[in-house]
Motif scaffolding. Structure first.
Motif, PDB file in Angstrom:
ATOM      1  N   THR A 197      43.213  56.725  89.432  1.00  0.00           N
ATOM      2  CA  THR A 197      42.317  57.624  90.127  1.00  0.00           C
ATOM      3  C   THR A 197      41.494  58.476  89.172  1.00  0.00           C
ATOM      4  N   THR A 198      41.555  58.220  87.883  1.00  0.00           N
ATOM      5  CA  THR A 198      40.754  58.979  86.949  1.00  0.00           C
ATOM      6  C   THR A 198      39.296  58.625  87.100  1.00  0.00           C
ATOM      7  N   GLU A 199      38.433  59.539  86.715  1.00  0.00           N
ATOM      8  CA  GLU A 199      37.007  59.373  86.987  1.00  0.00           C
ATOM      9  C   GLU A 199      36.409  58.274  86.137  1.00  0.00           C
ATOM     10  N   GLY A 200      35.574  57.469  86.786  1.00  0.00           N
ATOM     11  CA  GLY A 200      34.804  56.462  86.066  1.00  0.00           C
ATOM     12  C   GLY A 200      35.500  55.142  85.986  1.00  0.00           C
ATOM     13  N   GLY A 201      34.749  54.100  85.776  1.00  0.00           N
ATOM     14  CA  GLY A 201      35.285  52.756  85.602  1.00  0.00           C
ATOM     15  C   GLY A 201      35.279  52.402  84.149  1.00  0.00           C
ATOM     16  N   PRO A 202      35.677  51.172  83.812  1.00  0.00           N
ATOM     17  CA  PRO A 202      35.675  50.723  82.428  1.00  0.00           C
ATOM     18  C   PRO A 202      34.286  50.861  81.826  1.00  0.00           C
ATOM     19  N   ALA A 203      34.224  51.431  80.630  1.00  0.00           N
ATOM     20  CA  ALA A 203      32.939  51.681  79.995  1.00  0.00           C
ATOM     21  C   ALA A 203      32.493  50.498  79.185  1.00  0.00           C
ATOM     22  N   THR A 204      31.200  50.429  78.934  1.00  0.00           N
ATOM     23  CA  THR A 204      30.670  49.383  78.081  1.00  0.00           C
ATOM     24  C   THR A 204      30.828  49.808  76.636  1.00  0.00           C
ATOM     25  N   THR A 205      31.699  49.179  75.906  1.00  0.00           N
ATOM     26  CA  THR A 205      31.911  49.507  74.512  1.00  0.00           C
ATOM     27  C   THR A 205      31.777  48.254  73.692  1.00  0.00           C
ATOM     28  N   GLU A 206      31.413  48.424  72.427  1.00  0.00           N
ATOM     29  CA  GLU A 206      31.259  47.257  71.576  1.00  0.00           C
ATOM     30  C   GLU A 206      32.595  46.562  71.429  1.00  0.00           C
ATOM     31  N   GLY A 207      32.633  45.317  71.788  1.00  0.00           N
ATOM     32  CA  GLY A 207      33.883  44.569  71.697  1.00  0.00           C
ATOM     33  C   GLY A 207      34.812  44.822  72.852  1.00  0.00           C
ATOM     34  N   GLY A 208      34.450  45.648  73.811  1.00  0.00           N
ATOM     35  CA  GLY A 208      35.311  45.949  74.938  1.00  0.00           C
ATOM     36  C   GLY A 208      34.717  45.401  76.206  1.00  0.00           C
ATOM     37  N   GLN A 293      43.343  55.567  80.722  1.00  0.00           N
ATOM     38  CA  GLN A 293      41.953  55.260  81.025  1.00  0.00           C
ATOM     39  C   GLN A 293      41.234  54.737  79.794  1.00  0.00           C
ATOM     40  N   ALA A 294      41.518  55.297  78.627  1.00  0.00           N
ATOM     41  CA  ALA A 294      40.896  54.824  77.386  1.00  0.00           C
ATOM     42  C   ALA A 294      41.296  53.385  77.103  1.00  0.00           C
ATOM     43  N   TRP A 323      52.001  50.131  84.817  1.00  0.00           N
ATOM     44  CA  TRP A 323      51.512  49.583  83.552  1.00  0.00           C
ATOM     45  C   TRP A 323      51.378  50.692  82.517  1.00  0.00           C
ATOM     46  N   THR A 324      51.689  50.366  81.267  1.00  0.00           N
ATOM     47  CA  THR A 324      51.433  51.274  80.156  1.00  0.00           C
ATOM     48  C   THR A 324      50.023  51.005  79.617  1.00  0.00           C
ATOM     49  N   ALA A 325      49.595  51.849  78.672  1.00  0.00           N
ATOM     50  CA  ALA A 325      48.301  51.615  78.030  1.00  0.00           C
ATOM     51  C   ALA A 325      48.286  50.254  77.343  1.00  0.00           C
TER      52      ALA A 325
END
Length: 441
Positions: A197-208, A293-294, A323-325
């Motif tokens: 429930t944390t804010e935002g969806g998966p971000a666009t990151t280089e290699g991610g 979230q990260a 699930w864990t990170a």
């Protein structure tokens, strides 16, 4: 008029329509579905269905129903006369599709309710695709919530595999719905198995993982891995993985490639004090939530900062089966995030509520580099989830030859059987991954 009499006997005409039974032949139209021919009154059908009403403007005496069988047509016609939805669960999917086509909203709603009440692991994928194909919002919500709670079990079914082949675009949309978090400040859709429930969806990151607002994107991209040998189409992934993620090719000529397991070099994170200081002031639970979230987003710098300021590397995402990170990083195939979390002390064999380990997820989605990293960090190649499946079962089910080769080299038991008595070879054959048979025989 024999057919019309048959319908009238099984579907009593409501008050106000009785005079139609005495109408002339011009008031009657014949509906044809295959070998089935049924007579009905134009006025009744036109009053119930705007689609049929438009058809009757052409003064036709016959209407051919091309996408419904005789039994479905009978129930459709009975509903038009009685407005009573039949309680026939086995016929509900076909009736829903017909009701949607002919604008019978009441019948469509009733079919949605019947299907939602009978969701289970084996039919969840098919039901979700049906809901998406016919814009059934309530059924879609119920099916998505169910799959979030039983993700791994659903994607291991033949129903999911069939949906990937027959409705690839719907499966891409479904995977986006499964993985996207709810809107900010909104309560989670389910108490277990839903997205964070944390804010935002998966971000666009280089290699991610590449994403757009509201869910994973369908553009090219994917998690950072040490493998970069071309992308398989998103529809080949039998799992809740967005279209942006790369798949290693399952090339039979590479079936026996066994790369040496790499060691994971140690790295020390030294976040800037100005950035780290605000992190230290966050409540522990919020820091832990940001760490998860990260990991979902693949933002390695954020992972380093959060770990350096005291975030719990073993924190659980209770909205996604615990699930864990590391589970999330392994699921996405994000090698840099996996490296960071392992360096930070993450348990490589951590289990979620269904005893699924990060290695199961990486193997299932074909992330060879992550599989190698986890094994090099002493992950158990024969760990079993609640259904008795091993990482080798998962890789064989999805057809990932490179992962199969790495797991066998690491000591995975080729003839291990899950709780249903199936070996990895059984799953490879079931899903027609012929290139794996020689490896697993």
């Amino acid at each position: 008029m024999e057919a019309a009499t048959e319908v009238a006997e099984t579907a009593p005409v409501p008050p106000g329509l009785g005079d139609l039974l005495d109408a002339g032949d011009g008031a009657v139209v014949t509906l044809v579905a295959g070998d089935t021919r049924l007579a009905a009154h134009r006025a009744v059908l036109a009053a119930r269905s705007p689609v049929l009403a438009a058809t009757f403007q052409h003064d036709t005496s016959h209407v051919t129903i091309t996408d419904a069988e005789g039994p479905v047509l009978r129930q459709l016609l009975a509903y038009c006369y009685t407005l009573q939805a039949p309680q026939l669960p086995s016929m509900a999917p076909q009736l829903l599709a017909a009701a949607d086509k002919y604008g019978l909203s009441g019948l469509k709603d009733a079919c949605e309710q019947q299907l939602a009440a009978r969701l289970h692991v084996e039919n969840a994928a098919t039901t979700a695709v049906l809901a998406l194909s016919h814009s059934c919002s309530r059924l879609k919500e119920a099916a998505v919530a169910f799959i979030k709670t039983h993700t791994y079990e659903v994607v291991m079914t033949q129903g999911w595999a069939d949906a990937v082949v027959s409705h690839p675009h719907a499966v891409v949309e479904l995977t986006c719905l499964i993985t996207e978090p709810p809107a900010p400040n909104s309560p989670p859709a389910t108490t277990e198995g839903g997205p964070a429930t944390t804010e935002g969806g998966p971000a666009t990151t280089e290699g991610g993982p590449a994403t757009t607002e509201g869910g994973p994107a369908t553009t090219e991209g994917g998690p950072a891995t040490t493998e970069d040998e071309g992308a398989m189409p998103a529809t080949t992934e039998v799992g809740p993985t967005p279209a942006s993620h790369r798949q290693l090719p399952c090339d039979p000529s590479q079936a026996h490639v066994t790369a040496a397991l790499p060691t994971i070099p140690q790295r020390t994170a030294s976040p800037d004090e100005a950035t780290a200081s605000p992190m230290r002031n966050l409540p522990g639970r919020e820091r832990d939530g940001r760490l998860i979230q990260a990991a979902k987003q693949g933002t390695v710098e954020a992972l380093q900062e959060l770990l350096a300021t005291g975030a719990d590397v073993g924190a659980r995402d209770e909205n996604w089966s615990g699930w864990t990170a590391l589970h999330w990083a392994a699921y996405w195939g994000d090698a840099e995030a996996v490296r960071c979390l392992v360096d930070g002390g993450a348990q490589v064999d951590a289990r979620d509520h269904r005893k699924i380990a990060p290695l199961h997820l990486a193997a299932f989605n074909g992330h060879t580099a992550v599989v190698q990293m986890l094994l090099a960090s002493s992950a158990d190649p024969n760990s079993r989830h609640h259904c008795g499946g091993t990482p080798l079962h998962a890789a064989a089910h999805s057809g990932h030859a490179d992962v199969v080769a790495v797991l066998l080299e690491a000591g995975s038991e080729m003839r291990a059987r899950d709780n249903m008595g199936k070996t990895s070879l059984d799953y490879a054959r079931l899903n027609k991954h012929q290139h794996l048979e020689e490896m697993l025989f």
